[in-house]
Design a protein around this motif. Structure first.
Motif, PDB file in Angstrom:
ATOM      1  N   ARG A 245      69.272  15.245  72.809  1.00  0.00           N
ATOM      2  CA  ARG A 245      70.209  16.336  73.101  1.00  0.00           C
ATOM      3  C   ARG A 245      69.503  17.692  72.976  1.00  0.00           C
ATOM      4  O   ARG A 245      68.529  17.830  72.244  1.00  0.00           O
ATOM      5  CB  ARG A 245      71.390  16.290  72.128  1.00  0.00           C
ATOM      6  CG  ARG A 245      70.984  16.460  70.669  1.00  0.00           C
ATOM      7  CD  ARG A 245      72.142  16.316  69.717  1.00  0.00           C
ATOM      8  NE  ARG A 245      73.087  17.406  69.870  1.00  0.00           N
ATOM      9  CZ  ARG A 245      74.317  17.405  69.345  1.00  0.00           C
ATOM     10  NH1 ARG A 245      74.737  16.384  68.617  1.00  0.00           N
ATOM     11  NH2 ARG A 245      75.126  18.433  69.523  1.00  0.00           N
ATOM     12  N   GLU A 246      70.011  18.659  73.688  1.00  0.00           N
ATOM     13  CA  GLU A 246      69.577  20.058  73.560  1.00  0.00           C
ATOM     14  C   GLU A 246      68.057  20.166  73.528  1.00  0.00           C
ATOM     15  O   GLU A 246      67.400  19.722  74.447  1.00  0.00           O
ATOM     16  CB  GLU A 246      70.234  20.693  72.327  1.00  0.00           C
ATOM     17  CG  GLU A 246      71.757  20.668  72.407  1.00  0.00           C
ATOM     18  CD  GLU A 246      72.418  20.779  71.051  1.00  0.00           C
ATOM     19  OE1 GLU A 246      72.180  21.795  70.384  1.00  0.00           O
ATOM     20  OE2 GLU A 246      73.180  19.869  70.655  1.00  0.00           O
ATOM     21  N   ASP A 247      67.473  20.713  72.434  1.00  0.00           N
ATOM     22  CA  ASP A 247      66.013  20.911  72.443  1.00  0.00           C
ATOM     23  C   ASP A 247      65.288  19.867  71.593  1.00  0.00           C
ATOM     24  O   ASP A 247      64.191  20.111  71.087  1.00  0.00           O
ATOM     25  CB  ASP A 247      65.660  22.336  71.970  1.00  0.00           C
ATOM     26  CG  ASP A 247      66.064  22.587  70.512  1.00  0.00           C
ATOM     27  OD1 ASP A 247      66.569  21.644  69.868  1.00  0.00           O
ATOM     28  OD2 ASP A 247      65.878  23.717  70.027  1.00  0.00           O
ATOM     29  N   GLY A 248      65.895  18.682  71.439  1.00  0.00           N
ATOM     30  CA  GLY A 248      65.292  17.651  70.597  1.00  0.00           C
ATOM     31  C   GLY A 248      64.234  16.842  71.324  1.00  0.00           C
ATOM     32  O   GLY A 248      64.222  16.769  72.546  1.00  0.00           O
ATOM     33  N   PHE A 249      63.319  16.232  70.560  1.00  0.00           N
ATOM     34  CA  PHE A 249      62.396  15.255  71.148  1.00  0.00           C
ATOM     35  C   PHE A 249      62.214  14.112  70.157  1.00  0.00           C
ATOM     36  O   PHE A 249      62.324  14.291  68.949  1.00  0.00           O
ATOM     37  CB  PHE A 249      61.061  15.894  71.574  1.00  0.00           C
ATOM     38  CG  PHE A 249      60.258  16.552  70.490  1.00  0.00           C
ATOM     39  CD1 PHE A 249      59.077  15.966  70.028  1.00  0.00           C
ATOM     40  CD2 PHE A 249      60.642  17.771  69.948  1.00  0.00           C
ATOM     41  CE1 PHE A 249      58.308  16.584  69.038  1.00  0.00           C
ATOM     42  CE2 PHE A 249      59.875  18.408  68.970  1.00  0.00           C
ATOM     43  CZ  PHE A 249      58.711  17.798  68.505  1.00  0.00           C
ATOM     44  N   LEU A 250      61.976  12.930  70.703  1.00  0.00           N
ATOM     45  CA  LEU A 250      62.055  11.688  69.928  1.00  0.00           C
ATOM     46  C   LEU A 250      60.669  11.248  69.475  1.00  0.00           C
ATOM     47  O   LEU A 250      59.779  11.028  70.304  1.00  0.00           O
ATOM     48  CB  LEU A 250      62.713  10.603  70.786  1.00  0.00           C
ATOM     49  CG  LEU A 250      64.057  11.015  71.437  1.00  0.00           C
ATOM     50  CD1 LEU A 250      64.510   9.967  72.446  1.00  0.00           C
ATOM     51  CD2 LEU A 250      65.136  11.249  70.385  1.00  0.00           C
ATOM     52  N   CYS A 251      60.487  11.118  68.159  1.00  0.00           N
ATOM     53  CA  CYS A 251      59.176  10.743  67.604  1.00  0.00           C
ATOM     54  C   CYS A 251      59.310   9.487  66.747  1.00  0.00           C
ATOM     55  O   CYS A 251      60.334   9.288  66.082  1.00  0.00           O
ATOM     56  CB  CYS A 251      58.638  11.853  66.706  1.00  0.00           C
ATOM     57  SG  CYS A 251      58.232  13.358  67.575  1.00  0.00           S
ATOM     58  N   TYR A 252      58.261   8.686  66.753  1.00  0.00           N
ATOM     59  CA  TYR A 252      58.227   7.521  65.857  1.00  0.00           C
ATOM     60  C   TYR A 252      57.822   7.973  64.447  1.00  0.00           C
ATOM     61  O   TYR A 252      57.110   8.970  64.294  1.00  0.00           O
ATOM     62  CB  TYR A 252      57.212   6.493  66.373  1.00  0.00           C
ATOM     63  CG  TYR A 252      57.562   5.946  67.723  1.00  0.00           C
ATOM     64  CD1 TYR A 252      58.808   5.356  67.944  1.00  0.00           C
ATOM     65  CD2 TYR A 252      56.664   6.031  68.789  1.00  0.00           C
ATOM     66  CE1 TYR A 252      59.136   4.860  69.201  1.00  0.00           C
ATOM     67  CE2 TYR A 252      56.991   5.550  70.044  1.00  0.00           C
ATOM     68  CZ  TYR A 252      58.239   4.963  70.245  1.00  0.00           C
ATOM     69  OH  TYR A 252      58.573   4.483  71.476  1.00  0.00           O
ATOM     70  N   PRO A 253      58.224   7.211  63.429  1.00  0.00           N
ATOM     71  CA  PRO A 253      57.883   7.603  62.048  1.00  0.00           C
ATOM     72  C   PRO A 253      56.382   7.579  61.779  1.00  0.00           C
ATOM     73  O   PRO A 253      55.876   8.402  61.018  1.00  0.00           O
ATOM     74  CB  PRO A 253      58.595   6.560  61.177  1.00  0.00           C
ATOM     75  CG  PRO A 253      59.611   5.924  62.072  1.00  0.00           C
ATOM     76  CD  PRO A 253      59.089   6.027  63.462  1.00  0.00           C
ATOM     77  N   ASN A 254      55.635   6.641  62.428  1.00  0.00           N
ATOM     78  CA  ASN A 254      54.193   6.612  62.159  1.00  0.00           C
ATOM     79  C   ASN A 254      53.525   7.828  62.826  1.00  0.00           C
ATOM     80  O   ASN A 254      53.755   8.114  63.985  1.00  0.00           O
ATOM     81  CB  ASN A 254      53.538   5.284  62.611  1.00  0.00           C
ATOM     82  CG  ASN A 254      53.975   4.877  63.985  1.00  0.00           C
ATOM     83  OD1 ASN A 254      55.079   5.184  64.392  1.00  0.00           O
ATOM     84  ND2 ASN A 254      53.105   4.197  64.705  1.00  0.00           N
TER      85      ASN A 254
ATOM     86  N   GLU B 222      72.269  12.566  66.889  1.00  0.00           N
ATOM     87  CA  GLU B 222      71.128  13.267  67.487  1.00  0.00           C
ATOM     88  C   GLU B 222      70.891  12.893  68.952  1.00  0.00           C
ATOM     89  O   GLU B 222      70.074  13.537  69.614  1.00  0.00           O
ATOM     90  CB  GLU B 222      69.859  12.978  66.671  1.00  0.00           C
ATOM     91  CG  GLU B 222      69.928  13.574  65.273  1.00  0.00           C
ATOM     92  CD  GLU B 222      68.780  13.158  64.366  1.00  0.00           C
ATOM     93  OE1 GLU B 222      68.687  13.734  63.272  1.00  0.00           O
ATOM     94  OE2 GLU B 222      68.005  12.249  64.727  1.00  0.00           O
ATOM     95  N   VAL B 223      71.588  11.890  69.449  1.00  0.00           N
ATOM     96  CA  VAL B 223      71.328  11.409  70.815  1.00  0.00           C
ATOM     97  C   VAL B 223      72.635  11.022  71.509  1.00  0.00           C
ATOM     98  O   VAL B 223      73.661  10.828  70.867  1.00  0.00           O
ATOM     99  CB  VAL B 223      70.390  10.167  70.815  1.00  0.00           C
ATOM    100  CG1 VAL B 223      69.034  10.493  70.221  1.00  0.00           C
ATOM    101  CG2 VAL B 223      71.036   9.000  70.080  1.00  0.00           C
ATOM    102  N   LEU B 224      72.542  10.900  72.839  1.00  0.00           N
ATOM    103  CA  LEU B 224      73.600  10.238  73.611  1.00  0.00           C
ATOM    104  C   LEU B 224      73.094   8.824  73.864  1.00  0.00           C
ATOM    105  O   LEU B 224      71.970   8.640  74.347  1.00  0.00           O
ATOM    106  CB  LEU B 224      73.817  10.975  74.936  1.00  0.00           C
ATOM    107  CG  LEU B 224      74.670  10.269  75.998  1.00  0.00           C
ATOM    108  CD1 LEU B 224      76.090  10.005  75.491  1.00  0.00           C
ATOM    109  CD2 LEU B 224      74.725  11.087  77.289  1.00  0.00           C
ATOM    110  N   ALA B 225      73.893   7.820  73.493  1.00  0.00           N
ATOM    111  CA  ALA B 225      73.442   6.425  73.631  1.00  0.00           C
ATOM    112  C   ALA B 225      74.281   5.703  74.674  1.00  0.00           C
ATOM    113  O   ALA B 225      75.502   5.855  74.715  1.00  0.00           O
ATOM    114  CB  ALA B 225      73.571   5.719  72.284  1.00  0.00           C
TER     115      ALA B 225
END
Length: 517
Positions: free
Chosen positions: A475-484, A450-453
């Motif tokens: 990547r692309e149209d993704g956004f990063l969220c925490y589980p809480n 899901e990401v470039l690291a």
């Protein structure tokens, strides 16, 4: 089905009965009147699609009638029919906002063509756009699958932007859907391309595109010469399609010599890409050269407060200390007004740097303010807001004031933005940054695909805030969220414009060279 309602006003309307019948046979509804007073009353009381208006009538002239009709309904198209071809009549008619004019005697096909131009224009353009894109679809598909290099990717993205803007004219939801799917496909391939090639571009003497950290060296300083001031304008967070939205406004006063793109570095975020532009260095080098001025994400204080100092360092390294430059940053309307008042004084410098922070304020505010969520819900409205803002901005006023002078203008940006739709879960410790499109921290837990690291940030030219820090980019149209509180944030940020990650919209950005007309 009637194609539209035509009001035809002519004091000799009896002689035009055959033309009226011709138009009715083509599917139009035609109402005829013999004088301007009746026409004004009719437009006040009835919906009309187009007015055909004789210029020379007894009682009240065509131009007077036109002016009164426009007071009642400014939007109604008026086609003026006249025997008189004098230039000042034409000037007056055009100034009064006629849509078209015909010279008497008119034949039925002339009238029909003019009506089609006025009434069917949108439909015909939409149909033509759809057909043309269907033909181009295959070419774009082949380009995507032919292992494009960095120049080809810039070309592909420009074509995608061209078709995106053309699709605004199309009313075919099916074709717009096909286009959106192709754009997504392009971003998927682009992510693979960046994952494979980006780090190699940062090696010494690598075959690499122009990027943030060498933008000045290759695209700005070569134009700086004594006697002709260069204005370098950086509108932050300006995507290529947003540039295309404001381009017509620039073209009123400036001639475009080069319309190019370059690659923003990663993260595509202001503190990294913009500092790299002014320092002429990657962020890790900036931190080394200016240890007291560079600030990491987790440190207090402004992250873009020292561009001027960074730029002095770049001039020194490139042995261009002789360049006399000014530095202006506009972060609010008052700064903008000051720029308008002061812009003439800047003409004595070799180089004038103007940073305009408006787009960043808009895109960030958009996630906080519901009204802006409504205003910029998709790319089309985002472009529209950009155009409206620029048209009425102090920046546009300032440029108009110096448009007549002999100047060079280079317009660029630091990075673009992408509308995010797909939430990805990331787990990190307290030191992990909060950005939605990139994060760095020590113990990041994420889904690799899901990401470039960058496990070793130094290879990406990035500072290492803590031992074992790594960076990840959405990547692309993704956004990063925490589980809480995951669902809350996933819904809150969905369909907002964000930056920091890997997408065509964020990384391939405009650099435009212009001169005064």
């Amino acid at each position: 089905m009637a194609l539209g309602f035509i009001l035809w006003v002519d004091d000799e309307i009896e002689s035009l009965q055959s033309q009226k019948i011709f138009l009715e046979n083509k599917g139009y509804t035609v109402q005829t009147l013999t004088n301007g007073f009746e026409a004004i009353d009719f437009v006040r009381d009835n919906p009309v699609d187009v007015v055909l208006l004789d210029e020379s009538m007894p009682g009240i002239t065509g131009l007077e009638t036109l002016s009164r009709i426009k007071e009642i309904n400014q939007q109604v198209p008026v086609i003026l029919i006249t025997k008189n071809e004098t230039e000042n009549l034409m000037d007056e008619a055009i100034g009064s906002q006629i849509t078209d004019y015909l010279i008497k005697p008119v034949n039925p096909n002339q009238v029909l063509l003019s009506l089609k131009k006025v009434m069917d224009n949108k439909r015909l353009v939409a149909e033509k756009t759809t057909t043309a894109y269907q033909q181009q679809f295959r070419n774009l598909f082949m380009a995507l699958n032919s292992d494009p290099g960095y120049n080809e990717w810039m070309d592909i993205y420009r074509k995608l932007v061209y078709w995106e803007l053309e699709m605004d004219k199309s009313d075919s939801p099916e074709m717009q859907e096909v286009f959106q799917t192709q754009k997504q496909e392009a971003n998927t391939e682009f992510f693979k391309f960046i994952s494979k090639n980006y780090l190699s571009w940062l090696q010494p003497a690598a075959d690499a595109p122009v990027m943030s950290h060498n933008l000045f060296q290759f695209k700005v300083l070569p134009h700086v010469e004594k006697g002709t001031p260069v204005f370098f304008i950086l509108i932050d967070n300006l995507r290529f399609d947003q540039w295309k939205a404001i381009q017509p406004l620039f073209m009123e006063n400036f001639r475009i010599l080069e319309e190019e793109t370059f690659y923003s570095i990663l993260p595509t975020a202001t503190q990294y890409s913009r500092n790299a532009i002014f320092a002429g260095q990657m962020p890790a080098q900036i931190e080394k050269s200016f240890p007291d001025l560079w600030k990491n994400d987790d440190e207090d204080g402004g992250k873009n407060m020292y561009e001027e100092e960074f730029f002095r360092g770049q001039l020194k390294r490139l042995r261009r200390d002789d360049v006399k430059f000014s530095y202006t940053k506009v972060v609010n309307h008052a700064d903008g007004q000051q720029l308008v008042n002061n812009v003439h004084n800047l003409l004595q410098n070799d180089l004038n740097i103007i940073i305009y922070n408006f787009m960043d304020m808009l895109s960030h505010a958009r996630t906080e303010m519901e009204v802006l969520k409504e205003l910029a819900g998709d790319e089309t409205s985002y472009r529209s807001i950009t155009r409206s803002w620029f048209e009425h901005s102090p920046l546009n006023q300032a440029l108009k004031k110096i448009a007549g002078k002999k100047i060079n203008l280079v317009l660029a940006t630091d990075h673009g933005s992408v509308r995010v739709k797909t939430p990805y879960k990331v787990v990190g410790d307290k030191q992990t940054t909060t950005n939605l499109r990139y994060k760095h921290g020590r113990n990041l837990n994420y889904e690799a695909k899901e990401v470039l690291a960058f496990r070793d940030p130094k290879l990406g030219g990035l500072p290492v805030p803590n031992v074992n820090s790594s960076y990840i980019f959405a990547r692309e149209d993704g956004f990063l969220c925490y589980p809480n509180n995951y669902n809350h944030y996933a819904n809150y940020y969905k369909n907002t414009f964000q930056h920091g990650g890997v997408s065509l919209e964020e990384m391939i950005v405009p650099v435009i060279k212009m001169v005064s007309k």
